[in-house]
Design an enzyme around this catalytic site. Structure first.
Site, PDB file in Angstrom:
ATOM      1  N   GLY A  47      42.098  -1.413 -41.929  1.00  0.00           N
ATOM      2  CA  GLY A  47      41.668  -1.071 -40.584  1.00  0.00           C
ATOM      3  C   GLY A  47      42.524   0.068 -40.070  1.00  0.00           C
ATOM      4  N   GLY A  51      43.000   2.872 -33.235  1.00  0.00           N
ATOM      5  CA  GLY A  51      43.747   1.816 -32.568  1.00  0.00           C
ATOM      6  C   GLY A  51      45.095   1.529 -33.191  1.00  0.00           C
ATOM      7  N   TYR A  52      45.433   0.237 -33.233  1.00  0.00           N
ATOM      8  CA  TYR A  52      46.737  -0.170 -33.734  1.00  0.00           C
ATOM      9  C   TYR A  52      46.929   0.136 -35.217  1.00  0.00           C
ATOM     10  CZ  TYR A  52      47.795  -2.664 -29.406  1.00  0.00           C
ATOM     11  OH  TYR A  52      48.061  -2.982 -28.094  1.00  0.00           O
ATOM     12  N   ALA A 139      38.822  -4.799 -36.573  1.00  0.00           N
ATOM     13  CA  ALA A 139      38.057  -5.201 -35.387  1.00  0.00           C
ATOM     14  C   ALA A 139      36.598  -4.918 -35.705  1.00  0.00           C
ATOM     15  CB  ALA A 139      38.502  -4.423 -34.159  1.00  0.00           C
ATOM     16  N   TYR A 234      39.745 -14.488 -22.636  1.00  0.00           N
ATOM     17  CA  TYR A 234      40.459 -14.013 -23.827  1.00  0.00           C
ATOM     18  C   TYR A 234      41.197 -15.170 -24.511  1.00  0.00           C
ATOM     19  CZ  TYR A 234      42.509 -10.727 -27.053  1.00  0.00           C
ATOM     20  OH  TYR A 234      42.826 -10.061 -28.206  1.00  0.00           O
TER      21      TYR A 234
END
Length: 388
Positions: A47, A51-52, A139, A234
């Protein structure tokens, strides 16, 4: 072609290749100005295109000189048609890393599949030999089980009760109340299957069985806890159930790595603007308030700042909580910060929204995900076809 942002829902359907490249360059520049010691030398980032995941790969490469293999699923540009932001991000990363003399190889494909795992194993064997750092940062909205072929869907819903809470459309600035029915047992199970720890475990088992995990290997995945006002949607919702399963996966991986002196960590990160967070009701409003508070306090961070700080903590003295999680949300969760956030949350209305919230900062970070609003980029200029 002059490229402008086009937003549909919480997705920008266009991406700017030059802006994406400049954004990655600025991230690399930030990491390079804060070099670390004793960090990883060979990494696999699952991934890795946004993002991260991207920020961790950039931090490792330019802060520690880490060779790496990345795995992602993105759309390339073709025939004058734009590719995805992640595709351009990855191309920019590979170019910069190779210019620095680093190994930077990538596989574009479904990271959940057995085929991509097998391809990655062979690429890691060929280019890196072994890895001492594995980042799991996927994600995705769905996952196909590699054995049964069953397709699981993830949903962002509360568990048990109907959710009602304020949220904001960051593009229009409209404040509304979200009403979301609770998830069914099947939806909860599907979300756990997509976003939980099972696939992380499968990746680590595949690498272990292939003999590709070095001594003292570290692996990390990411989660979020947040304040009570976001918990219903969440932490206590379907995504929270998946993150609970991620912790189960970390424990299982920890047992797998014990003989190598390795460690599986979960990093609890600060609330940030990502494609995923933009889709979660309440979160855009909370982040807009939080950003203003933390910017005034001088503690605001974006993805690259968070991941540089995470790498420093991992390799220069790990600071974990009682559950063994690496806490990068410590500045967000400071009592003074959360008191101010709660106070603003109670006061916010449509009339005072723009004054009390940093909605402009939210929009800026959202557009930057897709290569827009990056400093130094001329968005009135034609982008040559060869860059698309």
């Amino acid at each position: 072609m002059v490229i402008k942002p086009k937003v549909r829902g919480f997705i920008c359907t266009t991406a700017h290749p030059v802006g994406c490249a400049e954004n990655v360059r600025l991230m690399a520049e930030y990491a390079a100005a804060r070099p670390g010691e004793g960090g990883p030398k060979r990494a696999l980032v699952i991934g890795s295109s946004a993002g991260y995941g991207l920020a961790t790969r950039v931090s490792a490469a330019f802060g520690y000189g880490t060779d790496s293999v990345g795995v992602f699923l993105e759309k390339p540009g073709s025939g004058g048609k734009l590719g995805s932001a992640g595709w351009y991000n990855n191309a920019a990363f590979e170019k910069l890393a190779r210019e620095k003399g680093l190994v930077a190889e990538s596989i574009c494909g479904d990271a959940f599949s057995a085929e991509v795992k097998a391809q990655t194993v062979e690429l890691v064997r060929e280019k890196l030999g072994q890895v001492d750092f594995v980042v799991y940062s996927l994600a995705a909205p769905r996952r196909t089980d590699p054995v049964s072929g069953e397709v699981y869907q993830s949903v962002l819903k509360p568990v048990g009760d109907v959710f009602r809470g304020n949220t904001v459309n960051f593009a229009t600035g409209e404040l509304t109340q979200a009403v979301i029915e609770p998830a069914s047992p099947e939806e909860i199970a599907g979300t756990v299957a997509v976003m939980g720890g099972e696939d992380w475990v499968l990746w680590m088992q595949a690498l272990s069985e292939a003999g590709l995990l070095a001594q003292s290997v570290k692996t990390v995945a990411y989660t979020y806890i947040g304040p009570e006002l976001t918990h219903a949607i969440y932490k206590d919702g379907t995504i929270g159930k998946a993150k609970e399963d991620l912790e189960r996966g970390a424990a299982q991986i920890g047992e797998l790595l014990a003989g190598k002196g390795g460690r599986a960590l979960i990093a609890v990160n600060k609330a940030l603007v990502t494609q995923a967070s933009s889709a979660i009701p309440v979160v855009p409003l909370y982040i807009s308030i939080l950003f203003g508070v933390m910017k005034r306090a001088g503690t605001h961070e974006g993805c690259i700042e968070q991941m540089v700080r995470m790498m420093e903590r991992m390799y220069r003295g790990t600071l974990v909580d009682e559950a063994g999680r690496l806490r990068l949300d410590d500045w967000e969760m400071e009592s003074a910060v959360q008191r101010e956030v709660a106070d603003i949350w109670a006061k916010v209305t449509q009339d005072n929204l723009e004054n009390l919230c940093d909605l402009g900062g939210y929009r800026h970070d959202f557009y930057r995900l897709f290569g827009f609003e990056v400093p130094g980029v001329d968005y009135s200029a034609d982008v040559p076809d060869e860059l698309i």
